[in-house]
Write an enzyme that holds these catalytic residues in place. Structure first.
Site, short mmCIF file in Angstrom:
data_model
loop_
_atom_site.label_atom_id
_atom_site.label_comp_id
_atom_site.label_asym_id
_atom_site.label_seq_id
_atom_site.Cartn_x
_atom_site.Cartn_y
_atom_site.Cartn_z
N ILE A 162 0.83 -1.20 0.00
CA ILE A 162 0.00 0.00 0.00
C ILE A 162 0.86 1.25 0.00
CG2 ILE A 162 -1.71 1.33 1.30
CD1 ILE A 162 -2.92 -1.07 -0.01
N ILE A 279 -4.41 3.76 7.58
CA ILE A 279 -4.91 2.66 6.78
C ILE A 279 -5.38 1.56 7.71
CG2 ILE A 279 -4.37 0.97 4.99
CD1 ILE A 279 -4.22 3.89 4.08
N LYS A 283 -10.42 -6.55 9.38
CA LYS A 283 -10.13 -7.43 10.52
C LYS A 283 -10.26 -6.71 11.86
CE LYS A 283 -7.33 -10.56 7.76
NZ LYS A 283 -7.74 -9.94 6.49
N VAL A 323 -6.52 -6.42 -0.39
CA VAL A 323 -6.10 -5.89 -1.68
C VAL A 323 -5.41 -6.99 -2.45
CG1 VAL A 323 -5.98 -3.44 -1.11
CG2 VAL A 323 -4.06 -4.92 -0.55
N SER A 326 -1.04 -7.82 -2.72
CA SER A 326 -0.14 -7.32 -1.70
C SER A 326 0.82 -8.42 -1.26
CB SER A 326 -0.93 -6.82 -0.48
OG SER A 326 -1.67 -7.87 0.10
N ARG A 415 -6.67 -21.37 9.75
CA ARG A 415 -5.55 -21.18 10.66
C ARG A 415 -5.95 -20.29 11.84
NH1 ARG A 415 -1.44 -18.71 6.42
NH2 ARG A 415 -3.35 -17.51 6.03
N GLU A 418 -8.23 -16.81 11.91
CA GLU A 418 -8.97 -16.63 10.66
C GLU A 418 -10.44 -16.98 10.83
OE1 GLU A 418 -5.79 -17.38 7.08
OE2 GLU A 418 -6.85 -19.12 7.84
#
Length: 503
Positions: A162, A279, A283, A323, A326, A415, A418
């Site tokens: 980014i 930014i 999450k 994104v 990345s 994992r 997540e």
């Protein structure tokens, strides 16, 4: 035969005879080392069969026309249609690939080709991002970056995906100076070198580029740098981001992401920085990982700083989902796995994520930085989520293979930290449209059972030890204790740990 003479014989076909294609052709003629332009390909019936500066124009751009070119292994194609849709780019790519083109480059989207200029150096190898997903919206950078003209801009994490893309687009913003701040020497070197090369080829304006190596955890150094650079605007991209790794290193995640961000915010307030843009990530919404909690706390820190800001300062955050492309994300992972013959690994058949291309996300962030108001939270409209398994299948096909036949796909299981779907907002945040496309405004709410200052007081001895003006105790670097404190403060994290038998 030397390499230069071989290159001079390479036939280059430019797809698109508009302003971008013509400027690319001029660039190639001027440099005389990239081969020669054999033809333009275009859909415009009024110019098909004519010549532009001695170069024939063939068309329309389809498989039949491309097949007539009798492509050789050395021939190259450059897609110079910066306003074309993803669907159109996909069709063109398929026509070129079907008829023997293995060297295919593409010019960036129109949002990055500003002031009617395009340069060969901006062209890059085509990748799945260019033919998957939706068509990015067009942001006119020259207009949206006007607030940065003559200003000093500091990007933290400037060597990351980014941060580096923000830097590329900021070349066109008329900023006086671009400060590239980062902890990784190699990544800062790379983006610094790339920007200088772009400038030498005529891309953007002549901003002074200043690389700065440093650690945002170093409070005194951050205070020194921000006061010494006299920066007007800060885009804060730096963070530890890998969810499973941060679950294994929870103290490092909070120390870097939370207390590092606090250092920058405190210095920005003290040095009277005009605008600060954080930014953030999906999450941070009902977080179920230490990384997610760290970004949620960063959002809270920004809102807290906005309360302390003077009338000339604006502190805000911009939240969005994944994104594409990345570093460390699934696209480069999938491409590497395909390169090695597979299998491609997907955690769960039902896993979905919101995706946006890096250039589009950065254009929107830059726009938000100019129009955003102090203490207001923003969300990028990410469209509809994409199934990761289907994405893996598409990328395998892009690479010229058949899923499950040539390249297998293996389901590995979710994992640590997540979840199947990442929500972009809480219902209570009530995202509402602004006058700017794909930029939404959120209502600010709390997701914690404890005040921000009280939580930081509990976390600081674990993360900072003696740096917090206290002697080092048994609490220092105690990850188990840190997770316990976080679970008591953040209900979503407690519930997630309980469901997964973590507590």
């Amino acid at each position: 035969m030397n390499s230069n003479s071989k290159k001079s014989e390479t036939r280059l076909y430019i797809i698109g005879a508009g302003f971008a294609g013509q400027m690319i052709a001029t660039d190639i003629k001027r440099k005389k080392i990239f081969g020669h332009v054999a033809a333009f390909l275009d859909d415009d019936k009024s110019i098909i069969g004519t010549e532009i500066d001695g170069i024939p124009v063939f068309g329309p751009v389809n498989s039949n026309t491309v097949s007539l070119l009798k492509c050789s292994s050395d021939d190259q194609a450059i897609i110079a249609m910066p306003s074309a849709s993803v669907t159109r780019i996909r069709t063109i790519f398929e026509a070129l690939s079907k008829n023997g083109f293995t060297h295919i480059k593409i010019l960036p989207s129109i949002s990055q080709v500003v002031n009617g200029t395009a340069h060969l150096i901006q062209a890059r190898e085509i990748n799945p991002l260019d033919i998957l997903g939706r068509t990015p919206i067009v942001i006119q950078l020259t207009q949206s970056l006007s607030y940065l003209r003559g200003k000093r801009v500091l990007i933290t994490g400037a060597g990351g995906s980014i941060g580096s893309e923000l830097a590329r687009q900021l070349l066109s913003g008329g900023a006086e100076r671009l400060y590239l701040f980062g902890h990784g020497e190699n990544s800062i070197y790379q983006i610094d070198r790339e920007l200088r090369l772009l400038q030498s080829e005529g891309v953007g304006e002549k901003a002074v580029i200043v690389p700065i190596i440093g650690d945002m955890k170093d409070r005194e150094y951050i205070k020194y740098i921000i006061s010494r650079t006299h920066c007007n605007v800060i885009f804060h991209c730096a963070a530890y981001k890998h969810v499973p790794m941060m679950e294994e290193n929870p103290v490092a995640a909070i120390e870097n992401n939370v207390f590092g961000t606090k250092n920058i915010l405190d210095a920005a307030l003290e040095s009277n920085v005009d605008r600060f843009v954080l930014i953030s990530t999906d999450k941070a919404v009902q977080p179920v990982s230490v990384y997610g909690i760290s970004k949620m706390l960063c959002e809270k820190l920004v809102l807290d700083a906005s309360q302390k800001a003077n009338n000339n300062q604006s502190f805000m955050f911009v939240r969005f989902g994944n994104v594409l492309g990345s570093r460390g994300s699934i696209l480069p992972l999938f491409m590497n796995q395909i390169k090695n013959g597979g299998p491609v690994t997907v955690t769960d058949r039902d896993m979905e994520r919101y995706f946006m291309t890096i250039p589009e996300a950065c254009s929107l962030v830059l726009q938000a930085g100019g129009v955003g108001k102090n203490g207001v939270s923003y969300l990028l409209d990410m469209g509809t989520p994409i199934n990761i398994l289907e994405l893996a299948e598409q990328i395998i096909r892009f690479s010229g293979f058949e899923p499950y036949k040539d390249i297998d796909i293996k389901i590995t299981g979710i994992r640590k930290g997540e979840r199947l779907v990442e929500p972009l907002w809480l219902p209570e945040e009530h995202p509402t449209p602004t006058q700017y496309t794909k930029l939404l405004q959120l209502q600010n709410i709390s997701q914690m059972k404890i005040s921000l200052s009280d939580l930081l007081d509990k976390l600081a001895p674990i993360c900072l030890g003696s740096k917090y003006n206290e002697p080092i105790t048994q609490e220092y670097r105690n990850g188990t204790l840190l997770k316990q404190i976080l679970s008591e403060a953040v209900p979503s994290y407690y519930d997630f740990l309980k469901e997964t038998a973590g507590v």
